[in-house]
Design an enzyme around this catalytic site. Structure first.
Site, mmCIF file in Angstrom:
data_model
loop_
_atom_site.group_PDB
_atom_site.id
_atom_site.type_symbol
_atom_site.label_atom_id
_atom_site.label_comp_id
_atom_site.label_asym_id
_atom_site.label_seq_id
_atom_site.Cartn_x
_atom_site.Cartn_y
_atom_site.Cartn_z
ATOM 1 N N GLY A 50 0.788 -1.232 0.000
ATOM 2 C CA GLY A 50 0.000 0.000 0.000
ATOM 3 C C GLY A 50 0.815 1.273 0.000
ATOM 4 O O GLY A 50 0.388 2.297 -0.532
ATOM 5 N N ASP A 106 1.435 3.975 4.901
ATOM 6 C CA ASP A 106 0.278 4.633 4.312
ATOM 7 C C ASP A 106 -0.798 4.879 5.362
ATOM 8 O O ASP A 106 -1.282 5.980 5.518
ATOM 9 C CB ASP A 106 -0.274 3.848 3.110
ATOM 10 C CG ASP A 106 -0.425 2.361 3.388
ATOM 11 O OD1 ASP A 106 0.010 1.890 4.463
ATOM 12 O OD2 ASP A 106 -0.977 1.648 2.536
ATOM 13 N N ASP A 109 -3.842 1.953 11.807
ATOM 14 C CA ASP A 109 -5.203 1.681 12.244
ATOM 15 C C ASP A 109 -5.122 1.239 13.711
ATOM 16 O O ASP A 109 -5.036 2.073 14.603
ATOM 17 C CB ASP A 109 -5.740 0.606 11.294
ATOM 18 C CG ASP A 109 -7.196 0.284 11.493
ATOM 19 O OD1 ASP A 109 -7.820 0.903 12.352
ATOM 20 O OD2 ASP A 109 -7.715 -0.594 10.784
ATOM 21 N N ARG A 171 -6.159 0.545 -5.474
ATOM 22 C CA ARG A 171 -4.929 1.215 -5.035
ATOM 23 C C ARG A 171 -4.579 2.382 -5.935
ATOM 24 O O ARG A 171 -4.042 3.384 -5.483
ATOM 25 C CB ARG A 171 -3.755 0.224 -5.043
ATOM 26 C CG ARG A 171 -3.861 -0.903 -4.029
ATOM 27 C CD ARG A 171 -2.509 -1.609 -3.929
ATOM 28 N NE ARG A 171 -2.581 -2.908 -3.271
ATOM 29 C CZ ARG A 171 -2.557 -3.105 -1.953
ATOM 30 N NH1 ARG A 171 -2.466 -2.078 -1.148
ATOM 31 N NH2 ARG A 171 -2.620 -4.314 -1.453
#
Ligand code: IMP
Ligand code: MG
Length: 187
Positions: A50, A106, A109, A171
């Site tokens: 990512g 990126d 979380d 993406r």
């Protein structure tokens, strides 16, 4: 110019950050990081896959000497991710002992994946290690991780684009958007 219609558009319910907003933010992060690292020849490490869109834009906006390397990880299962079990499927190519490390992500979380990777990298005795994260989801954080260079805060919602995927798709969207609910299993 081609006149192709982007097949992803119909799956996006809301644009969260436009391509322009992202590019402006990435440039301002690059400026700040460049000033801090201009004499340090940092090794910039990203976790595939990512991060590669962010990393490519960020590093091209940094007019300093630096090097690039990548890690790749697999979570054994979504349940393992909750517990922070991570398997390195690609290690760094070079030693980072004594080096200044800029760790680039990126999205952060729960922080569990990153926490595991940071511990692993710290064991290799770098001279320093700092984090640059484009999208920060503060709501779900299980573990407090000091992020030195932050881009945007994100709501606790599943988003795609600019590197973030849903089942490996989306993406390459240049902006970040929310997936329509009925697209979540149906792309
Ligand atoms: P965590 O910080 O250990 O929970 O894991 C973060 C990883 O979950 C990221 O590297 C992404 O691969 C994935 N992820 C988290 N939030 C999103 C999202 O909104 N869209 C797409 N992938 C996400
Ligand atoms: Mg990732």
């Amino acid at each position: 110019m081609t006149s192709l219609i982007n097949p992803y558009e119909e799956h996006i319910s809301e644009v969260i950050f436009t391509a322009e907003e992202i590019q402006t933010k990435v440039k301002s992060m690059a400026e700040e990081i460049s000033l801090d690292y201009q004499d340090k020849n940092p090794i910039c490490i990203g976790v595939l896959k990512g991060v590669f869109f962010f990393m490519a834009d960020l590093l091209r906006a940094m007019p300093i000497s630096l090097e690039v390397d990548f890690l790749a990880v697999n979570n054994y299962s979504p349940d393992d991710r909750k517990h922070g079990f991570v398997r390195l499927v690609k290690d760094l190519d070079v030693s980072i002992t004594g080096r200044h490390v800029l760790f680039i992500e990126d999205v952060i979380d729960t922080g569990l994946t990153l926490n595991y990777l940071l511990r692993n990298l710290r064991d290799r005795k770098p001279a320093s290690i700092n984090l640059a994260v484009l999208f920060n989801k503060p709501k779900l954080r299980f573990i407090d991780i000091p992020v030195k260079y932050k881009g945007f805060d994100l709501p606790d919602r599943f988003v795609v684009g600019y590197g973030l995927d849903h089942q490996e798709k989306f993406r390459n969207l240049p902006y970040v958007g929310m997936l329509k609910a009925d697209s979540i299993l149906d792309v």
